[in-house]
Design a protein around this motif. Sequence first.
Motif, PDB file in Angstrom:
ATOM      1  N   LEU A 195       0.838  -1.194   0.000  1.00  0.00           N
ATOM      2  CA  LEU A 195       0.000   0.000   0.000  1.00  0.00           C
ATOM      3  C   LEU A 195       0.874   1.246   0.000  1.00  0.00           C
ATOM      4  CD1 LEU A 195      -2.647  -0.931   2.732  1.00  0.00           C
ATOM      5  CD2 LEU A 195      -2.990  -0.886   0.256  1.00  0.00           C
ATOM      6  N   THR A 196       0.427   2.270  -0.693  1.00  0.00           N
ATOM      7  CA  THR A 196       1.042   3.588  -0.587  1.00  0.00           C
ATOM      8  C   THR A 196       0.319   4.318   0.555  1.00  0.00           C
ATOM      9  OG1 THR A 196      -0.565   4.543  -2.104  1.00  0.00           O
ATOM     10  CG2 THR A 196       1.483   3.681  -3.082  1.00  0.00           C
ATOM     11  N   GLY A 197       0.747   5.513   0.862  1.00  0.00           N
ATOM     12  CA  GLY A 197       0.035   6.307   1.869  1.00  0.00           C
ATOM     13  C   GLY A 197      -1.416   6.531   1.460  1.00  0.00           C
ATOM     14  N   LYS A 198      -1.625   6.795   0.184  1.00  0.00           N
ATOM     15  CA  LYS A 198      -2.978   6.976  -0.349  1.00  0.00           C
ATOM     16  C   LYS A 198      -3.780   5.676  -0.200  1.00  0.00           C
ATOM     17  CE  LYS A 198      -5.288   8.469  -4.606  1.00  0.00           C
ATOM     18  NZ  LYS A 198      -5.107   8.859  -6.011  1.00  0.00           N
ATOM     19  N   GLY A 199      -3.136   4.542  -0.431  1.00  0.00           N
ATOM     20  CA  GLY A 199      -3.794   3.244  -0.287  1.00  0.00           C
ATOM     21  C   GLY A 199      -4.140   2.935   1.159  1.00  0.00           C
ATOM     22  N   GLU A 200      -3.247   3.330   2.073  1.00  0.00           N
ATOM     23  CA  GLU A 200      -3.528   3.123   3.504  1.00  0.00           C
ATOM     24  C   GLU A 200      -4.748   3.933   3.929  1.00  0.00           C
ATOM     25  OE1 GLU A 200       0.124   4.096   5.498  1.00  0.00           O
ATOM     26  OE2 GLU A 200       1.118   2.255   4.806  1.00  0.00           O
ATOM     27  N   ALA A 201      -4.840   5.155   3.459  1.00  0.00           N
ATOM     28  CA  ALA A 201      -5.995   6.000   3.779  1.00  0.00           C
ATOM     29  C   ALA A 201      -7.273   5.398   3.202  1.00  0.00           C
ATOM     30  CB  ALA A 201      -5.783   7.418   3.253  1.00  0.00           C
ATOM     31  N   LEU A 202      -7.189   4.881   1.975  1.00  0.00           N
ATOM     32  CA  LEU A 202      -8.355   4.257   1.356  1.00  0.00           C
ATOM     33  C   LEU A 202      -8.756   2.997   2.118  1.00  0.00           C
ATOM     34  CD1 LEU A 202     -10.448   4.225  -0.900  1.00  0.00           C
ATOM     35  CD2 LEU A 202      -8.764   3.004  -2.323  1.00  0.00           C
ATOM     36  N   ALA A 203      -7.781   2.219   2.552  1.00  0.00           N
ATOM     37  CA  ALA A 203      -8.077   1.006   3.327  1.00  0.00           C
ATOM     38  C   ALA A 203      -8.819   1.362   4.616  1.00  0.00           C
ATOM     39  CB  ALA A 203      -6.794   0.236   3.627  1.00  0.00           C
ATOM     40  N   GLU A 204      -8.475   2.467   5.241  1.00  0.00           N
ATOM     41  CA  GLU A 204      -9.183   2.903   6.447  1.00  0.00           C
ATOM     42  C   GLU A 204     -10.634   3.246   6.135  1.00  0.00           C
ATOM     43  OE1 GLU A 204      -8.233   2.665   9.653  1.00  0.00           O
ATOM     44  OE2 GLU A 204      -6.500   1.648   8.757  1.00  0.00           O
ATOM     45  N   ARG A 205     -10.874   3.882   5.007  1.00  0.00           N
ATOM     46  CA  ARG A 205     -12.247   4.201   4.602  1.00  0.00           C
ATOM     47  C   ARG A 205     -13.014   2.919   4.292  1.00  0.00           C
ATOM     48  NH1 ARG A 205     -12.274   8.682   0.219  1.00  0.00           N
ATOM     49  NH2 ARG A 205     -14.499   8.668   0.698  1.00  0.00           N
ATOM     50  N   VAL A 206     -12.345   1.959   3.650  1.00  0.00           N
ATOM     51  CA  VAL A 206     -12.975   0.667   3.348  1.00  0.00           C
ATOM     52  C   VAL A 206     -13.345  -0.048   4.652  1.00  0.00           C
ATOM     53  CG1 VAL A 206     -12.578  -1.641   2.387  1.00  0.00           C
ATOM     54  CG2 VAL A 206     -11.915   0.393   1.071  1.00  0.00           C
ATOM     55  N   LYS A 207     -12.481   0.029   5.648  1.00  0.00           N
ATOM     56  CA  LYS A 207     -12.798  -0.594   6.947  1.00  0.00           C
ATOM     57  C   LYS A 207     -14.085  -0.027   7.522  1.00  0.00           C
ATOM     58  CE  LYS A 207      -8.042  -1.659   8.298  1.00  0.00           C
ATOM     59  NZ  LYS A 207      -6.973  -1.376   9.280  1.00  0.00           N
ATOM     60  N   GLU A 208     -14.260   1.272   7.414  1.00  0.00           N
ATOM     61  CA  GLU A 208     -15.495   1.901   7.906  1.00  0.00           C
ATOM     62  C   GLU A 208     -16.709   1.381   7.138  1.00  0.00           C
ATOM     63  OE1 GLU A 208     -14.857   6.114   7.525  1.00  0.00           O
ATOM     64  OE2 GLU A 208     -13.129   6.080   8.892  1.00  0.00           O
ATOM     65  N   LEU A 209     -16.596   1.310   5.828  1.00  0.00           N
ATOM     66  CA  LEU A 209     -17.696   0.781   5.011  1.00  0.00           C
ATOM     67  C   LEU A 209     -17.959  -0.689   5.317  1.00  0.00           C
ATOM     68  CD1 LEU A 209     -16.991   2.315   1.492  1.00  0.00           C
ATOM     69  CD2 LEU A 209     -18.748   2.980   3.128  1.00  0.00           C
ATOM     70  N   TRP A 210     -16.909  -1.435   5.538  1.00  0.00           N
ATOM     71  CA  TRP A 210     -17.035  -2.863   5.839  1.00  0.00           C
ATOM     72  C   TRP A 210     -17.790  -3.060   7.159  1.00  0.00           C
ATOM     73  CZ3 TRP A 210     -17.026  -5.152   1.733  1.00  0.00           C
ATOM     74  CH2 TRP A 210     -16.615  -6.450   1.527  1.00  0.00           C
ATOM     75  N   CYS A 211     -17.495  -2.215   8.129  1.00  0.00           N
ATOM     76  CA  CYS A 211     -18.219  -2.274   9.410  1.00  0.00           C
ATOM     77  C   CYS A 211     -19.692  -1.948   9.203  1.00  0.00           C
ATOM     78  CB  CYS A 211     -17.601  -1.315  10.428  1.00  0.00           C
ATOM     79  SG  CYS A 211     -15.984  -1.823  11.035  1.00  0.00           S
ATOM     80  N   ALA A 212     -19.957  -0.918   8.412  1.00  0.00           N
ATOM     81  CA  ALA A 212     -21.344  -0.527   8.151  1.00  0.00           C
ATOM     82  C   ALA A 212     -22.089  -1.638   7.412  1.00  0.00           C
ATOM     83  CB  ALA A 212     -21.387   0.771   7.336  1.00  0.00           C
ATOM     84  N   LEU A 213     -21.444  -2.265   6.438  1.00  0.00           N
ATOM     85  CA  LEU A 213     -22.079  -3.354   5.698  1.00  0.00           C
ATOM     86  C   LEU A 213     -22.355  -4.544   6.604  1.00  0.00           C
ATOM     87  CD1 LEU A 213     -23.120  -4.618   3.091  1.00  0.00           C
ATOM     88  CD2 LEU A 213     -20.743  -5.254   2.545  1.00  0.00           C
ATOM     89  N   ALA A 214     -21.424  -4.868   7.471  1.00  0.00           N
ATOM     90  CA  ALA A 214     -21.631  -5.979   8.400  1.00  0.00           C
ATOM     91  C   ALA A 214     -22.795  -5.690   9.330  1.00  0.00           C
ATOM     92  CB  ALA A 214     -20.356  -6.252   9.204  1.00  0.00           C
TER      93      ALA A 214
END
Length: 156
Positions: free
Chosen positions: A95-114
């Motif tokens: 991951l790049t820094g941009k990818g790490e930030a995106l992964a954090e946003r995905v984690k939030e969405l993943w929690c919401a979806l669950a």
Amino acid sequence: MDFARADALNQAIRLLSLRHRARAAELLAPLGLHPGQEALLLELARTGPMIQAELSEALGVERPSVTLMVRKLEAAGHLRRSPAPDDQRATVVELTGKGEALAERVKELWCALAEETVAGLPDETVADLPALLGVLTNNVDTKRPRRRENAQRGRR
């Protein structure tokens, strides 16, 4: 198991899979992601840099699919590829820094979806679901020998 019960079970699993993937696609689209790409980002966020072939194995996805996802995510600036230090034929993905930030946003969405997926279920049921679904997944895993086949081999 009779057909009516088998049909009800198989239909429920099929519909859950289709609708979960469709809902995930809706949530991921504003981030510029397609289903499957989030799993790749989350795997790298969990493990750190990985050889692309290992990433394919970890995701349970064919290598050409991972190659395509990696190329698209790299072009968007979320990933970086480099030759593996001990094997110039292998590629390390991170991951790049941009990818790490995106992964954090995905984690939030993943929690919401669950949370959306298990809404209305008792906490005990939700706690049991990962293990239960893991058993179901293992039961239909085409890469593992079938128990029935193993039992038949043992009788020979």
